[in-house]
Design a protein around this motif. Sequence first.
Motif, PDB file in Angstrom:
ATOM      1  N   LYS A 131     -20.086 -16.407 112.771  1.00 42.01           N
ATOM      2  CA  LYS A 131     -18.981 -15.669 113.391  1.00 42.01           C
ATOM      3  C   LYS A 131     -18.882 -16.071 114.852  1.00 42.01           C
ATOM      4  CE  LYS A 131     -21.935 -11.606 114.206  1.00 42.01           C
ATOM      5  NZ  LYS A 131     -23.169 -12.273 113.708  1.00 42.01           N
ATOM      6  N   SER A 159     -12.141 -12.275 120.532  1.00 39.29           N
ATOM      7  CA  SER A 159     -13.099 -11.866 119.486  1.00 39.29           C
ATOM      8  C   SER A 159     -14.353 -11.245 120.086  1.00 39.29           C
ATOM      9  CB  SER A 159     -13.494 -13.087 118.641  1.00 39.29           C
ATOM     10  OG  SER A 159     -12.379 -13.623 117.965  1.00 39.29           O
ATOM     11  N   MET A 214     -10.162 -15.842 113.491  1.00 37.66           N
ATOM     12  CA  MET A 214     -10.274 -14.995 114.679  1.00 37.66           C
ATOM     13  C   MET A 214      -9.069 -14.080 114.851  1.00 37.66           C
ATOM     14  SD  MET A 214     -12.007 -17.520 117.530  1.00 37.66           S
ATOM     15  CE  MET A 214     -11.718 -19.205 117.034  1.00 37.66           C
TER      16      MET A 214
END
Length: 350
Positions: A131, A159, A214
Amino acid sequence: MTEGPRMVRMVRIALALLLLAGIVTPAGPAGAQETLTFRLNHLPWGMHTAYYAALEKGFWKELGLDVKIIPGHGALEAVNTVGAGKEDVGLGSVDTVLVGQAKGVPIRAIAMDMYQNPSCLIFMKQSGIAKPKDLEGRSVGHPPASTTKNILDAGLKLSGVDLTRVKVVNHPVGAEYQLLASGKVDAFGGFCSGQVPTLEEKGFKVGAISLKDMGIDAYGMMLFTNDKTLRDRPEALVKFLRGWLRGHQWAYQHVAEATKLVLKHRPDRNMLEGAKFKMILAENRADEARQRGFGAMVDDKWQKSMDILVRAGIMDRPLNVREVYTNDLVERAPEAREFATLLFAGPPKD
Protein backbone atom coordinates in the motif's frame (compact mmCIF):
# COMPACT_ATOMS: atom_id res chain seq x y z
CA MET A 1 -14.05 30.70 -77.29
CA THR A 2 -14.58 26.99 -78.08
CA GLU A 3 -16.26 24.61 -75.60
CA GLY A 4 -12.98 22.82 -74.75
CA PRO A 5 -10.92 25.85 -73.60
CA ARG A 6 -13.97 27.29 -71.82
CA MET A 7 -14.34 24.07 -69.81
CA VAL A 8 -10.63 24.00 -68.90
CA ARG A 9 -10.82 27.62 -67.74
CA MET A 10 -13.89 26.88 -65.59
CA VAL A 11 -12.17 23.89 -63.99
CA ARG A 12 -9.10 25.98 -63.20
CA ILE A 13 -11.23 28.70 -61.61
CA ALA A 14 -13.10 26.12 -59.54
CA LEU A 15 -9.86 24.56 -58.30
CA ALA A 16 -8.47 27.97 -57.42
CA LEU A 17 -11.56 28.76 -55.35
CA LEU A 18 -11.32 25.41 -53.55
CA LEU A 19 -7.66 26.04 -52.75
CA LEU A 20 -8.47 29.47 -51.34
CA ALA A 21 -11.21 27.94 -49.19
CA GLY A 22 -8.82 25.29 -47.89
CA ILE A 23 -11.07 22.48 -49.11
CA VAL A 24 -8.38 20.89 -51.24
CA THR A 25 -4.62 20.94 -50.76
CA PRO A 26 -2.10 21.07 -53.58
CA ALA A 27 0.04 17.94 -53.74
CA GLY A 28 3.27 19.77 -54.45
CA PRO A 29 6.76 18.30 -54.16
CA ALA A 30 8.04 16.99 -50.84
CA GLY A 31 10.35 19.99 -50.57
CA ALA A 32 7.36 22.34 -50.51
CA GLN A 33 5.88 20.71 -47.44
CA GLU A 34 5.58 22.57 -44.16
CA THR A 35 7.96 21.39 -41.43
CA LEU A 36 6.68 20.62 -37.94
CA THR A 37 8.71 19.29 -35.00
CA PHE A 38 7.20 16.93 -32.43
CA ARG A 39 8.82 16.08 -29.08
CA LEU A 40 7.88 12.76 -27.49
CA ASN A 41 7.69 12.26 -23.74
CA HIS A 42 10.04 9.27 -23.89
CA LEU A 43 12.07 7.03 -26.13
CA PRO A 44 9.80 5.24 -28.65
CA TRP A 45 7.65 2.40 -27.34
CA GLY A 46 4.11 1.02 -27.74
CA MET A 47 2.32 4.19 -26.65
CA HIS A 48 3.83 5.99 -29.67
CA THR A 49 2.55 3.50 -32.25
CA ALA A 50 0.08 5.87 -33.95
CA TYR A 51 2.74 8.54 -34.40
CA TYR A 52 5.22 6.23 -36.10
CA ALA A 53 2.40 4.81 -38.23
CA ALA A 54 1.60 8.36 -39.37
CA LEU A 55 5.27 8.99 -40.10
CA GLU A 56 6.13 5.74 -41.87
CA LYS A 57 2.86 5.37 -43.83
CA GLY A 58 3.08 8.95 -45.07
CA PHE A 59 -0.17 10.23 -43.55
CA TRP A 60 1.36 13.56 -42.57
CA LYS A 61 3.03 13.96 -45.94
CA GLU A 62 -0.34 13.41 -47.63
CA LEU A 63 -1.54 16.46 -45.73
CA GLY A 64 1.45 18.60 -46.67
CA LEU A 65 3.44 18.21 -43.45
CA ASP A 66 7.03 17.12 -42.98
CA VAL A 67 6.97 15.99 -39.34
CA LYS A 68 10.17 15.36 -37.42
CA ILE A 69 9.65 13.15 -34.34
CA ILE A 70 12.18 13.83 -31.58
CA PRO A 71 12.48 11.13 -28.86
CA GLY A 72 12.28 12.46 -25.32
CA HIS A 73 13.57 11.76 -21.83
CA GLY A 74 10.54 12.75 -19.78
CA ALA A 75 7.45 14.91 -20.22
CA LEU A 76 9.03 17.82 -18.36
CA GLU A 77 11.63 18.03 -21.12
CA ALA A 78 8.84 18.30 -23.71
CA VAL A 79 7.08 21.02 -21.70
CA ASN A 80 10.31 23.02 -21.50
CA THR A 81 11.33 22.71 -25.16
CA VAL A 82 7.86 23.35 -26.61
CA GLY A 83 7.20 26.10 -24.09
CA ALA A 84 10.41 27.81 -25.18
CA GLY A 85 9.33 27.59 -28.83
CA LYS A 86 12.18 25.22 -29.76
CA GLU A 87 9.66 22.61 -30.96
CA ASP A 88 6.10 22.88 -32.20
CA VAL A 89 4.16 20.09 -30.50
CA GLY A 90 4.86 17.97 -27.43
CA LEU A 91 3.46 14.90 -25.74
CA GLY A 92 3.17 15.37 -21.99
CA SER A 93 1.39 14.23 -18.87
CA VAL A 94 -1.45 16.09 -17.19
CA ASP A 95 0.68 17.04 -14.19
CA THR A 96 3.70 18.32 -16.14
CA VAL A 97 1.47 20.35 -18.46
CA LEU A 98 -0.57 21.88 -15.63
CA VAL A 99 2.42 22.60 -13.39
CA GLY A 100 4.18 24.17 -16.36
CA GLN A 101 1.18 26.36 -17.13
CA ALA A 102 0.93 27.37 -13.47
CA LYS A 103 4.56 28.53 -13.67
CA GLY A 104 3.80 30.63 -16.72
CA VAL A 105 5.01 28.31 -19.48
CA PRO A 106 2.98 29.41 -22.56
CA ILE A 107 1.48 26.07 -23.63
CA ARG A 108 -2.02 24.71 -24.23
CA ALA A 109 -3.34 21.16 -24.60
CA ILE A 110 -4.85 20.48 -28.05
CA ALA A 111 -5.84 16.78 -27.89
CA MET A 112 -5.96 13.91 -25.40
CA ASP A 113 -3.70 10.96 -26.14
CA MET A 114 -4.38 8.77 -23.06
CA TYR A 115 -7.66 9.44 -21.27
CA GLN A 116 -6.82 7.28 -18.26
CA ASN A 117 -3.71 8.24 -16.35
CA PRO A 118 -1.24 5.31 -16.66
CA SER A 119 1.10 6.36 -13.83
CA CYS A 120 1.96 3.83 -11.16
CA LEU A 121 4.66 2.92 -8.65
CA ILE A 122 6.39 -0.33 -9.56
CA PHE A 123 8.22 -2.60 -7.11
CA MET A 124 9.27 -6.19 -6.51
CA LYS A 125 6.56 -8.30 -4.91
CA GLN A 126 9.10 -9.63 -2.41
CA SER A 127 9.70 -6.08 -1.14
CA GLY A 128 6.71 -6.22 1.18
CA ILE A 129 5.18 -3.10 -0.36
CA ALA A 130 1.42 -3.48 -0.54
CA LYS A 131 0.00 0.00 0.00
CA PRO A 132 1.17 3.60 -0.42
CA LYS A 133 2.10 4.03 3.26
CA ASP A 134 4.62 1.19 2.88
CA LEU A 135 6.82 3.51 0.80
CA GLU A 136 7.75 5.59 3.85
CA GLY A 137 11.38 4.93 4.74
CA ARG A 138 12.06 3.58 1.24
CA SER A 139 13.51 4.92 -2.01
CA VAL A 140 11.64 5.73 -5.23
CA GLY A 141 13.36 6.32 -8.57
CA HIS A 142 12.40 9.03 -11.07
CA PRO A 143 14.20 10.57 -14.08
CA PRO A 144 15.03 14.28 -13.57
CA ALA A 145 12.43 15.26 -16.23
CA SER A 146 9.94 12.67 -14.96
CA THR A 147 6.60 12.19 -16.69
CA THR A 148 4.96 10.80 -13.54
CA LYS A 149 6.52 12.28 -10.39
CA ASN A 150 4.12 15.18 -9.73
CA ILE A 151 0.93 13.16 -10.11
CA LEU A 152 2.33 10.20 -8.15
CA ASP A 153 3.47 12.51 -5.36
CA ALA A 154 -0.05 13.96 -5.29
CA GLY A 155 -1.55 10.48 -5.05
CA LEU A 156 0.83 9.47 -2.27
CA LYS A 157 0.23 12.66 -0.27
CA LEU A 158 -3.54 12.33 -0.57
CA SER A 159 -3.16 8.71 0.59
CA GLY A 160 -1.55 9.93 3.82
CA VAL A 161 2.09 9.33 2.90
CA ASP A 162 4.70 11.64 4.45
CA LEU A 163 6.73 12.51 1.37
CA THR A 164 9.65 13.72 3.52
CA ARG A 165 10.12 10.08 4.49
CA VAL A 166 10.38 8.89 0.87
CA LYS A 167 13.86 9.15 -0.64
CA VAL A 168 13.83 10.25 -4.30
CA VAL A 169 16.59 8.78 -6.47
CA ASN A 170 17.14 10.54 -9.80
CA HIS A 171 18.23 8.23 -12.61
CA PRO A 172 18.60 8.27 -16.41
CA VAL A 173 15.66 7.14 -18.52
CA GLY A 174 15.82 3.36 -18.88
CA ALA A 175 18.00 2.78 -15.80
CA GLU A 176 15.00 1.99 -13.61
CA TYR A 177 14.98 -1.72 -14.49
CA GLN A 178 18.56 -2.33 -13.35
CA LEU A 179 18.15 -0.15 -10.26
CA LEU A 180 15.08 -2.07 -9.13
CA ALA A 181 16.53 -5.49 -9.93
CA SER A 182 19.73 -4.69 -8.04
CA GLY A 183 17.88 -3.30 -5.03
CA LYS A 184 19.29 0.22 -5.43
CA VAL A 185 15.72 1.58 -5.38
CA ASP A 186 12.70 0.04 -3.70
CA ALA A 187 10.27 1.31 -6.34
CA PHE A 188 10.13 3.60 -9.34
CA GLY A 189 7.54 5.71 -11.08
CA GLY A 190 6.39 4.45 -14.45
CA PHE A 191 3.42 3.38 -16.54
CA CYS A 192 1.27 0.39 -15.64
CA SER A 193 1.04 -0.35 -19.37
CA GLY A 194 4.75 0.23 -19.94
CA GLN A 195 7.42 -1.02 -17.55
CA VAL A 196 5.25 -3.61 -15.78
CA PRO A 197 4.82 -5.89 -18.85
CA THR A 198 8.52 -5.47 -19.70
CA LEU A 199 9.64 -6.61 -16.25
CA GLU A 200 7.19 -9.50 -16.24
CA GLU A 201 8.47 -10.65 -19.62
CA LYS A 202 11.99 -10.69 -18.15
CA GLY A 203 10.77 -13.03 -15.42
CA PHE A 204 10.54 -10.57 -12.53
CA LYS A 205 7.61 -10.79 -10.13
CA VAL A 206 6.53 -7.20 -9.72
CA GLY A 207 3.71 -5.35 -8.07
CA ALA A 208 2.28 -1.93 -8.82
CA ILE A 209 0.20 0.74 -7.10
CA SER A 210 -1.71 2.76 -9.67
CA LEU A 211 -3.33 6.16 -9.31
CA LYS A 212 -6.65 4.35 -9.48
CA ASP A 213 -5.57 2.27 -6.47
CA MET A 214 -5.00 5.58 -4.67
CA GLY A 215 -8.46 6.85 -5.62
CA ILE A 216 -7.09 9.34 -8.13
CA ASP A 217 -9.03 10.03 -11.34
CA ALA A 218 -7.03 12.32 -13.61
CA TYR A 219 -6.34 12.76 -17.30
CA GLY A 220 -3.26 11.01 -18.64
CA MET A 221 -1.17 12.04 -21.66
CA MET A 222 -1.97 14.85 -24.07
CA LEU A 223 -0.68 16.71 -27.08
CA PHE A 224 0.13 20.35 -26.46
CA THR A 225 1.63 23.29 -28.30
CA ASN A 226 3.13 26.70 -27.64
CA ASP A 227 0.64 29.58 -27.49
CA LYS A 228 2.43 31.34 -30.35
CA THR A 229 2.27 28.23 -32.55
CA LEU A 230 -1.42 27.89 -31.72
CA ARG A 231 -2.01 31.49 -32.76
CA ASP A 232 0.22 31.56 -35.85
CA ARG A 233 -0.05 28.01 -37.28
CA PRO A 234 -3.49 26.54 -36.51
CA GLU A 235 -3.81 24.94 -39.95
CA ALA A 236 -0.52 23.07 -39.53
CA LEU A 237 -1.67 21.84 -36.12
CA VAL A 238 -4.96 20.57 -37.54
CA LYS A 239 -3.01 18.67 -40.19
CA PHE A 240 -0.77 17.23 -37.50
CA LEU A 241 -3.79 15.96 -35.56
CA ARG A 242 -5.38 14.55 -38.70
CA GLY A 243 -2.24 12.62 -39.59
CA TRP A 244 -1.92 11.29 -36.04
CA LEU A 245 -5.54 10.13 -36.07
CA ARG A 246 -5.08 8.47 -39.46
CA GLY A 247 -2.10 6.70 -37.91
CA HIS A 248 -4.35 5.53 -35.09
CA GLN A 249 -6.95 4.19 -37.52
CA TRP A 250 -4.38 2.29 -39.56
CA ALA A 251 -2.52 0.94 -36.52
CA TYR A 252 -5.80 -0.21 -34.93
CA GLN A 253 -6.38 -2.44 -37.94
CA HIS A 254 -2.73 -3.54 -38.40
CA VAL A 255 -1.28 -3.83 -34.88
CA ALA A 256 1.54 -6.24 -35.71
CA GLU A 257 2.71 -4.28 -38.74
CA ALA A 258 2.41 -0.98 -36.85
CA THR A 259 4.49 -2.39 -33.98
CA LYS A 260 7.27 -3.23 -36.42
CA LEU A 261 7.32 0.42 -37.47
CA VAL A 262 7.95 1.42 -33.84
CA LEU A 263 10.71 -1.19 -33.54
CA LYS A 264 12.39 0.34 -36.58
CA HIS A 265 13.02 3.36 -34.34
CA ARG A 266 13.62 1.34 -31.14
CA PRO A 267 15.38 -1.89 -32.13
CA ASP A 268 16.15 -2.88 -28.52
CA ARG A 269 12.42 -3.54 -27.94
CA ASN A 270 10.27 -6.40 -29.27
CA MET A 271 6.71 -7.26 -30.29
CA LEU A 272 5.56 -6.90 -26.67
CA GLU A 273 5.10 -3.23 -27.59
CA GLY A 274 2.07 -4.28 -29.62
CA ALA A 275 0.46 -5.79 -26.52
CA LYS A 276 1.14 -2.55 -24.65
CA PHE A 277 -0.50 -0.58 -27.46
CA LYS A 278 -3.60 -2.77 -27.13
CA MET A 279 -3.69 -2.17 -23.37
CA ILE A 280 -3.64 1.57 -23.94
CA LEU A 281 -6.35 1.36 -26.59
CA ALA A 282 -8.61 -0.56 -24.20
CA GLU A 283 -8.18 2.20 -21.59
CA ASN A 284 -8.98 4.95 -24.09
CA ARG A 285 -12.70 4.26 -24.50
CA ALA A 286 -13.73 7.41 -22.67
CA ASP A 287 -17.18 8.99 -22.85
CA GLU A 288 -15.82 12.25 -24.28
CA ALA A 289 -14.09 10.33 -27.08
CA ARG A 290 -17.32 8.49 -27.92
CA GLN A 291 -19.43 11.63 -27.84
CA ARG A 292 -17.12 14.22 -29.40
CA GLY A 293 -14.40 12.31 -31.21
CA PHE A 294 -11.06 10.89 -30.12
CA GLY A 295 -8.79 13.54 -28.65
CA ALA A 296 -11.62 15.79 -27.43
CA MET A 297 -11.54 16.85 -23.77
CA VAL A 298 -14.05 18.14 -21.21
CA ASP A 299 -13.94 20.82 -18.50
CA ASP A 300 -14.97 18.48 -15.68
CA LYS A 301 -12.07 16.05 -16.05
CA TRP A 302 -9.57 18.88 -16.40
CA GLN A 303 -10.98 20.50 -13.27
CA LYS A 304 -10.69 17.21 -11.35
CA SER A 305 -7.10 16.84 -12.48
CA MET A 306 -6.24 20.35 -11.30
CA ASP A 307 -8.05 19.91 -7.98
CA ILE A 308 -5.94 16.82 -7.21
CA LEU A 309 -2.71 18.76 -7.71
CA VAL A 310 -3.99 21.74 -5.70
CA ARG A 311 -5.17 19.59 -2.80
CA ALA A 312 -1.78 17.90 -2.68
CA GLY A 313 0.06 21.22 -2.74
CA ILE A 314 1.70 20.53 -6.10
CA MET A 315 -0.12 23.58 -7.53
CA ASP A 316 -0.93 26.70 -5.51
CA ARG A 317 -4.30 27.28 -7.13
CA PRO A 318 -6.44 26.00 -10.02
CA LEU A 319 -6.15 27.67 -13.40
CA ASN A 320 -8.95 28.88 -15.64
CA VAL A 321 -9.87 25.65 -17.39
CA ARG A 322 -10.62 27.51 -20.62
CA GLU A 323 -6.99 28.63 -20.75
CA VAL A 324 -5.66 25.12 -20.15
CA TYR A 325 -6.93 23.39 -23.27
CA THR A 326 -8.83 23.81 -26.51
CA ASN A 327 -10.91 21.41 -28.60
CA ASP A 328 -11.02 23.84 -31.53
CA LEU A 329 -8.37 22.02 -33.55
CA VAL A 330 -9.28 18.37 -32.94
CA GLU A 331 -12.94 19.09 -33.67
CA ARG A 332 -11.87 20.23 -37.15
CA ALA A 333 -10.39 16.79 -37.83
CA PRO A 334 -13.01 14.41 -39.29
CA GLU A 335 -10.68 11.53 -38.39
CA ALA A 336 -11.41 12.16 -34.68
CA ARG A 337 -14.94 10.82 -35.00
CA GLU A 338 -13.88 8.17 -37.49
CA PHE A 339 -11.31 6.72 -35.09
CA ALA A 340 -13.70 6.94 -32.15
CA THR A 341 -16.24 4.90 -34.12
CA LEU A 342 -13.57 2.30 -34.86
CA LEU A 343 -12.36 2.26 -31.26
CA PHE A 344 -15.80 1.49 -29.86
CA ALA A 345 -16.82 -0.93 -32.64
CA GLY A 346 -14.60 -3.82 -31.56
CA PRO A 347 -11.09 -4.94 -30.64
CA PRO A 348 -8.00 -3.99 -32.68
CA LYS A 349 -6.73 -6.36 -35.36
CA ASP A 350 -3.30 -7.92 -35.76
